[in-house]
Design a protein around this motif. Sequence first.
Motif, PDB file in Angstrom:
ATOM      1  N   ARG A  24      -4.514   9.284   8.212  1.00  0.00           N
ATOM      2  CA  ARG A  24      -5.258   8.631   7.201  1.00  0.00           C
ATOM      3  C   ARG A  24      -4.926   9.690   5.874  1.00  0.00           C
ATOM      4  O   ARG A  24      -4.946   8.995   4.842  1.00  0.00           O
ATOM      5  CB  ARG A  24      -6.737   8.789   7.359  1.00  0.00           C
ATOM      6  CG  ARG A  24      -7.283   7.546   8.077  1.00  0.00           C
ATOM      7  CD  ARG A  24      -6.954   6.179   7.595  1.00  0.00           C
ATOM      8  NE  ARG A  24      -7.913   6.035   6.492  1.00  0.00           N
ATOM      9  CZ  ARG A  24      -7.860   5.156   5.500  1.00  0.00           C
ATOM     10  NH1 ARG A  24      -6.849   4.361   5.561  1.00  0.00           N
ATOM     11  NH2 ARG A  24      -8.795   4.812   4.738  1.00  0.00           N
TER      12      ARG A  24
ATOM     13  N   ILE B  45      -0.522  -3.864   8.016  1.00  0.00           N
ATOM     14  CA  ILE B  45      -0.226  -4.242   6.554  1.00  0.00           C
ATOM     15  C   ILE B  45       0.957  -3.143   6.207  1.00  0.00           C
ATOM     16  O   ILE B  45       2.159  -3.653   5.637  1.00  0.00           O
ATOM     17  CB  ILE B  45      -1.313  -3.804   5.577  1.00  0.00           C
ATOM     18  CG1 ILE B  45      -2.334  -5.013   5.787  1.00  0.00           C
ATOM     19  CG2 ILE B  45      -1.022  -3.898   4.111  1.00  0.00           C
ATOM     20  CD1 ILE B  45      -3.870  -4.399   5.239  1.00  0.00           C
ATOM     21  N   ASP B  46       0.905  -1.808   6.401  1.00  0.00           N
ATOM     22  CA  ASP B  46       2.011  -0.906   6.337  1.00  0.00           C
ATOM     23  C   ASP B  46       3.316  -1.356   7.071  1.00  0.00           C
ATOM     24  O   ASP B  46       4.305  -1.310   6.484  1.00  0.00           O
ATOM     25  CB  ASP B  46       1.619   0.485   6.729  1.00  0.00           C
ATOM     26  CG  ASP B  46       2.599   1.479   6.761  1.00  0.00           C
ATOM     27  OD1 ASP B  46       3.148   1.785   5.586  1.00  0.00           O
ATOM     28  OD2 ASP B  46       3.013   2.021   7.850  1.00  0.00           O
TER      29      ASP B  46
ATOM     30  N   ARG C 271      -9.460   3.395  -0.763  1.00  0.00           N
ATOM     31  CA  ARG C 271      -9.592   4.601   0.220  1.00  0.00           C
ATOM     32  C   ARG C 271     -10.413   5.761  -0.438  1.00  0.00           C
ATOM     33  O   ARG C 271     -10.690   5.527  -1.734  1.00  0.00           O
ATOM     34  CB  ARG C 271      -7.980   4.979  -0.003  1.00  0.00           C
ATOM     35  CG  ARG C 271      -7.094   4.363   0.709  1.00  0.00           C
ATOM     36  CD  ARG C 271      -5.569   4.990   0.664  1.00  0.00           C
ATOM     37  NE  ARG C 271      -5.821   6.473   0.930  1.00  0.00           N
ATOM     38  CZ  ARG C 271      -5.831   6.960   2.162  1.00  0.00           C
ATOM     39  NH1 ARG C 271      -5.228   6.087   3.298  1.00  0.00           N
ATOM     40  NH2 ARG C 271      -5.865   8.312   2.210  1.00  0.00           N
TER      41      ARG C 271
ATOM     42  N   PHE D 258      -2.477   2.744  12.282  1.00  0.00           N
ATOM     43  CA  PHE D 258      -2.975   1.764  13.083  1.00  0.00           C
ATOM     44  C   PHE D 258      -2.768   0.433  12.151  1.00  0.00           C
ATOM     45  O   PHE D 258      -3.115  -0.843  12.477  1.00  0.00           O
ATOM     46  CB  PHE D 258      -4.456   1.722  13.178  1.00  0.00           C
ATOM     47  CG  PHE D 258      -5.287   1.979  11.714  1.00  0.00           C
ATOM     48  CD1 PHE D 258      -5.639   1.096  10.971  1.00  0.00           C
ATOM     49  CD2 PHE D 258      -5.571   3.290  11.568  1.00  0.00           C
ATOM     50  CE1 PHE D 258      -6.373   1.309   9.982  1.00  0.00           C
ATOM     51  CE2 PHE D 258      -6.296   3.553  10.342  1.00  0.00           C
ATOM     52  CZ  PHE D 258      -6.415   2.472   9.498  1.00  0.00           C
ATOM     53  N   CYS D 259      -2.154   0.505  10.963  1.00  0.00           N
ATOM     54  CA  CYS D 259      -2.148  -0.537   9.869  1.00  0.00           C
ATOM     55  C   CYS D 259      -0.888  -1.430  10.091  1.00  0.00           C
ATOM     56  O   CYS D 259       0.385  -1.078   9.662  1.00  0.00           O
ATOM     57  CB  CYS D 259      -2.171   0.135   8.551  1.00  0.00           C
ATOM     58  SG  CYS D 259      -2.615  -1.056   7.357  1.00  0.00           S
TER      59      CYS D 259
ATOM     60  N   CYS E  96       0.841  -1.201   0.072  1.00  0.00           N
ATOM     61  CA  CYS E  96       0.096  -0.014   0.082  1.00  0.00           C
ATOM     62  C   CYS E  96       0.870   1.149  -0.140  1.00  0.00           C
ATOM     63  O   CYS E  96       2.108   0.960   0.329  1.00  0.00           O
ATOM     64  CB  CYS E  96      -0.945  -0.131   1.081  1.00  0.00           C
ATOM     65  SG  CYS E  96      -1.983   1.268   1.264  1.00  0.00           S
TER      66      CYS E  96
ATOM     67  N   ARG F  65       0.172   3.980   1.575  1.00  0.00           N
ATOM     68  CA  ARG F  65       0.068   5.287   2.430  1.00  0.00           C
ATOM     69  C   ARG F  65       0.590   4.411   3.786  1.00  0.00           C
ATOM     70  O   ARG F  65       1.051   3.209   3.851  1.00  0.00           O
ATOM     71  CB  ARG F  65      -1.523   5.336   2.816  1.00  0.00           C
ATOM     72  CG  ARG F  65      -2.154   5.960   1.734  1.00  0.00           C
ATOM     73  CD  ARG F  65      -1.710   7.629   1.794  1.00  0.00           C
ATOM     74  NE  ARG F  65      -2.501   8.582   0.921  1.00  0.00           N
ATOM     75  CZ  ARG F  65      -1.924   9.687   0.760  1.00  0.00           C
ATOM     76  NH1 ARG F  65      -0.899   9.846   1.131  1.00  0.00           N
ATOM     77  NH2 ARG F  65      -2.680  10.539   0.010  1.00  0.00           N
ATOM     78  N   GLU F  66       0.485   5.196   4.860  1.00  0.00           N
ATOM     79  CA  GLU F  66       0.940   4.620   6.145  1.00  0.00           C
ATOM     80  C   GLU F  66       0.197   5.073   7.288  1.00  0.00           C
ATOM     81  O   GLU F  66       0.582   5.788   8.352  1.00  0.00           O
ATOM     82  CB  GLU F  66       2.164   5.608   6.403  1.00  0.00           C
ATOM     83  CG  GLU F  66       3.524   5.344   5.284  1.00  0.00           C
ATOM     84  CD  GLU F  66       3.536   6.773   4.271  1.00  0.00           C
ATOM     85  OE1 GLU F  66       3.026   7.637   4.488  1.00  0.00           O
ATOM     86  OE2 GLU F  66       3.973   6.282   3.354  1.00  0.00           O
ATOM     87  N   CYS F  67      -0.843   4.637   7.483  1.00  0.00           N
ATOM     88  CA  CYS F  67      -1.967   4.888   8.489  1.00  0.00           C
ATOM     89  C   CYS F  67      -1.602   4.538   9.705  1.00  0.00           C
ATOM     90  O   CYS F  67      -0.743   3.385   9.693  1.00  0.00           O
ATOM     91  CB  CYS F  67      -3.195   4.079   8.044  1.00  0.00           C
ATOM     92  SG  CYS F  67      -3.791   4.817   6.607  1.00  0.00           S
TER      93      CYS F  67
ATOM     94  N   ASP G 222      -4.963  -4.286  -1.084  1.00  0.00           N
ATOM     95  CA  ASP G 222      -5.350  -3.465   0.152  1.00  0.00           C
ATOM     96  C   ASP G 222      -6.004  -2.116  -0.399  1.00  0.00           C
ATOM     97  O   ASP G 222      -6.687  -1.558   0.277  1.00  0.00           O
ATOM     98  CB  ASP G 222      -4.205  -3.108   1.015  1.00  0.00           C
ATOM     99  CG  ASP G 222      -3.384  -4.362   1.449  1.00  0.00           C
ATOM    100  OD1 ASP G 222      -4.322  -5.061   1.957  1.00  0.00           O
ATOM    101  OD2 ASP G 222      -2.036  -4.532   1.158  1.00  0.00           O
TER     102      ASP G 222
HETATM  103  S1  SF4 Z   1      -5.130   0.929   6.266  1.00  0.00           S
HETATM  104 FE1  SF4 Z   1      -5.263   1.006   3.892  1.00  0.00          FE
HETATM  105  S2  SF4 Z   1      -4.713   2.789   3.168  1.00  0.00           S
HETATM  106 FE2  SF4 Z   1      -3.847   2.766   5.103  1.00  0.00          FE
HETATM  107  S3  SF4 Z   1      -1.840   1.925   5.217  1.00  0.00           S
HETATM  108 FE3  SF4 Z   1      -3.180   0.109   5.721  1.00  0.00          FE
HETATM  109  S4  SF4 Z   1      -3.604  -0.612   3.514  1.00  0.00           S
HETATM  110 FE4  SF4 Z   1      -3.049   1.293   3.128  1.00  0.00          FE
END
Ligand code: SF4
Length: 582
Positions: free
Chosen positions: A306, A192-193, A269, A189-190, A183, A185-187, A233
């Motif tokens: 976000r 995945i990031d 998003r 809470f994420c 992804c 972005r760098e949210c 994602d």
């Molecule tokens: S919440 Fe979604 S948009 Fe934000 S970093 Fe994670 S995958 Fe990316």
Amino acid sequence: MKVALIGAELEENLGLRYMASALEAAGHEALILPFNEEADLSRVVRAVQTERPDIAGLSMVFTGRAREFCRLAQALRAGGFAGHLTAGGHFAALNARQLLADFPAFDSIALGEGEELICALAEHLADLSPVPGFCYRTATGDIALNPGKGNPENLDALPFPRRTSFHEYFGQPIASILSSRGCWRECAFCSIDAWYRSGGGRKFRIRSIENIVAEMSSLYHEHGIRIFNFQDDNFFLPDPAQALARFQALRAGLRAAGVEKIAIAVKARPDSINRDALEVLDDLGIFRVFLGVENASQRGLDNLNRKNTVAQIENALRILNDYDLHVAYNLLMFEPDTNMEDIRINLRFMERHVDNPFNFCRAEAYAYTGLEKKLRDDGILAGDYFGFDYRIKDARVECFHKLANYAFFDRNFSDYGLHYFNMEVDFSYLLLRRFFPEKLSEELRAEVRCFIKQTNIDTYRHLCRIYDLAQAIDPEDRRAVNEAMRSLRQSVDEHGIALRAQGERILARLQAAHDGQAAPLPKPAEYGEQSLAALLDGLLIRSGEEQDESFDFATDGAFNFFGALKRPIPYDQFKNRLDNNR
Ligand code: SF4
């Protein structure tokens, strides 16, 4: 080498399937063993005892199931497995050192995407010291870490994931697929990031259109797939012009390959959504978008990093609803700095968007995320890596969260939670409409739309009541808080049973419509004064305790299909993706 790949298989586990293909291409044998719940544990142990693989690899992606996987690792050892036991995925990679220190059953943890790493492990089983991307136990029992060399840059070079069997919805086979990884972005809470960052290399990579079309074409022509569930994602690219060109190329490629009349589901998003892109995707067969709303207060969005605005969220919902898609979203309504005004703003958002199924919860802290760091820095991180915890700084918001979390626990988090069921009903209707519009009536559409609104309104009303209680109650008065929690939960659950029965009945009618049976005509009472009054009452939104007395869901026996009808559509496969969308 023989490798057993073990993980959740509620829907196609693409991670395991990509690794299985990579192992086979490298001349190894790969087995996939589903491990969907703790009850599967002894079956997996027996399968490993029978198959005697050289390597067992556990796919430990989600924190919520991490303890189960650790118990499985211990049970495999207790069952006599003497081969190499490794684990990978977000949770394992981000907590590699702790896992190896705490669980002697594990020999190694893979730190990035699995295909190259599992093949490298199979080649260097005797000595992992020259292999990048592993945290492992050395011959002397120490824990060593070889940094990764980065996740693969060229996704087109990966063999397509191994395909075996497929689920179906209304007789239409569905396949999961990825057009990108990572992804942009760098949210805060994420995970995945955090995982892609820790894996090294470019965080976001895309497959070429030719490569995607080749896989979709194979799935379509050789396996009869008609529904494509894109697990990206975010299905969109950072640059809207490039995203549009990519969707146009995908459409042209699929048409040239004879891939037609399909349905596609994506995640997005809000700041990615625009009308030009939707026009093309609509043409391609998009019927579902899971939209990452996360928070409707600008403060909340900023705190979660976000990088989008509330106006972009509103714009995205307007566009998506104009296209009449199944649009579902999640609200991370609570984060450490949430105040009562943020809550009120989120409640107003729910009020404006009663048409779209949604769920809500607190932003949780996962290892190496911005949120974990912030809580650690603020000195308010509690718990351990199997489940970090925190108290929201504002005592009233913490009280609100406590009340809401307890009252809505089943509705939000259980396997048959009403909020997911609400999505299922909408999903089913719109999927059926995509493939068999001639089988549906306006009356059925109205039932579906009313059900979604009634469920959302019920949630909204209870949350408004909680807001009033949180304002009035002393947050430190444990007895008063506990009493409120109990009565709220009873009310939420009772209303949920009636709503669930209503939704089951609608699903049965959708199935009957699909099967070509005459759907039972609605009873006159459904359109009678009482029901209409209940609906209108639901649409007149107020807050306050007195509402409960006037709240009148149809609980007539004819509606009560709860548990009596087999659910025609296994939406829980989708639900699990939604649950773990970060
Ligand atoms: S919440 Fe979604 S948009 Fe934000 S970093 Fe994670 S995958 Fe990316």
